[in-house]
Write a protein that holds these residues in place. Structure first.
Motif, PDB file in Angstrom:
ATOM      1  N   ASP A 186      -1.539   0.619  -0.928  1.00  0.00           N
ATOM      2  CA  ASP A 186      -2.418   1.638  -0.360  1.00  0.00           C
ATOM      3  C   ASP A 186      -1.819   3.021  -0.609  1.00  0.00           C
ATOM      4  O   ASP A 186      -0.735   3.339  -0.119  1.00  0.00           O
ATOM      5  CB  ASP A 186      -2.585   1.401   1.148  1.00  0.00           C
ATOM      6  N   HIS A 245      -1.616   6.671  -7.584  1.00  0.00           N
ATOM      7  CA  HIS A 245      -2.544   6.105  -8.577  1.00  0.00           C
ATOM      8  C   HIS A 245      -1.892   6.091  -9.957  1.00  0.00           C
ATOM      9  O   HIS A 245      -2.061   5.125 -10.718  1.00  0.00           O
ATOM     10  CB  HIS A 245      -3.835   6.920  -8.614  1.00  0.00           C
ATOM     11  N   ASP A 255      -2.317  -3.241  -5.520  1.00  0.00           N
ATOM     12  CA  ASP A 255      -2.880  -3.316  -4.177  1.00  0.00           C
ATOM     13  C   ASP A 255      -2.166  -2.422  -3.165  1.00  0.00           C
ATOM     14  O   ASP A 255      -2.470  -2.461  -1.974  1.00  0.00           O
ATOM     15  CB  ASP A 255      -2.864  -4.761  -3.675  1.00  0.00           C
ATOM     16  N   ALA A 278      -1.314  10.786  -3.036  1.00  0.00           N
ATOM     17  CA  ALA A 278      -2.184   9.664  -3.390  1.00  0.00           C
ATOM     18  C   ALA A 278      -2.489   9.673  -4.888  1.00  0.00           C
ATOM     19  O   ALA A 278      -2.517   8.619  -5.533  1.00  0.00           O
ATOM     20  CB  ALA A 278      -3.476   9.723  -2.576  1.00  0.00           C
ATOM     21  N   ASP A 319      -2.664   6.029   0.424  1.00  0.00           N
ATOM     22  CA  ASP A 319      -2.490   6.909   1.578  1.00  0.00           C
ATOM     23  C   ASP A 319      -1.320   6.462   2.443  1.00  0.00           C
ATOM     24  O   ASP A 319      -0.637   7.304   3.037  1.00  0.00           O
ATOM     25  CB  ASP A 319      -3.767   6.962   2.413  1.00  0.00           C
ATOM     26  N   HIS A 320      -1.064   5.161   2.522  1.00  0.00           N
ATOM     27  CA  HIS A 320       0.088   4.685   3.289  1.00  0.00           C
ATOM     28  C   HIS A 320       1.385   5.210   2.684  1.00  0.00           C
ATOM     29  O   HIS A 320       2.299   5.653   3.398  1.00  0.00           O
ATOM     30  CB  HIS A 320       0.107   3.153   3.320  1.00  0.00           C
TER      31      HIS A 320
END
Length: 206
Positions: free
Chosen positions: A160, A147, A158, A143, A162-163
């Motif tokens: 995700d 970022h 946009d 994660a 964690d996905h």
């Protein structure tokens, strides 16, 4: 009495873990006894039990060590500019885990051991906790990199994090499962496959 050096202690621990990994991969976790580990490592009971009191402690140490290597690879990636893309980073992690520093020296045997560890978590709460902690750490590490990708403009804002993290972890797990079941799976295959998928574009609608 002469003091035993830390290098000697580390080498002895490595000898025990490598011997245990070979035994577990060859015979299965439950069919392997501590006597089998002693014989494989070529050490006395006293020498082994000084480090590990049971098979469970051995398998937990092997799993914990693997997660430590993976975390180091992510930490190194986080300090690298530009941030390595997923194909590069997964390649580094799996190459280290299954080639460069594989316990016991046999990639397919170690992959089989990993699959056994996954199965053992269904009945061993301590081992399950070790893996859950490692899995959580990998999700956070991925994660953080997502970022960085977003900040660099490599991924939309946009997405995700964690996905993406869970998907890439699943990719690595699938690669390990293929190695365990079929063998002869090269890290380059994973790298090239991911690179190809990353290059896909939306089809033009005429």
């Amino acid at each position: 009495m002469a003091r035993v050096s830390q290098e000697h202690l580390d080498a002895r621990r490595r000898q025990i873990l490598d011997g245990a990994a070979r035994c577990f991969a060859r015979n299965g976790f439950h069919a392997t006894s501590m006597q089998d580990v002693l014989a494989e490592a070529g050490l006395s009971a006293g020498a082994v039990y000084r480090y590990f009191r049971s098979k469970e402690e051995l398998i937990e140490a092997i799993a914990g060590e693997a997660f430590s290597w993976i975390r180091t690879a992510f930490d190194d990636a986080a300090r690298t500019t530009p941030t390595p893309t997923p194909d590069v980073l997964l390649g580094r992690v799996l190459r280290r885990l299954l080639i460069d520093e594989v316990p016991g020296g046999d990639a397919r045997a170690f992959a089989r051991l990993v699959v056994q560890v996954w199965t053992e978590t269904l009945r061993n709460d301590t081992l399950a906790a070790t893996l859950a902690e490692g899995y959580g750490g990998m999700r956070l590490a991925w994660a953080d990199l997502v970022h960085a990708y977003r900040a660099n403009g490599q991924l939309p804002s946009d997405v995700d994090a964690d996905h993406v993290a869970r998907t890439l972890i699943a990719t690595a797990q699938g690669f390990i499962a293929q190695q365990a079941l079929f063998g002869d799976v090269r890290v380059e295959v994973l790298e090239e496959g991911l690179r190809a998928l990353m290059s896909m574009r939306e089809p033009e609608i005429s």
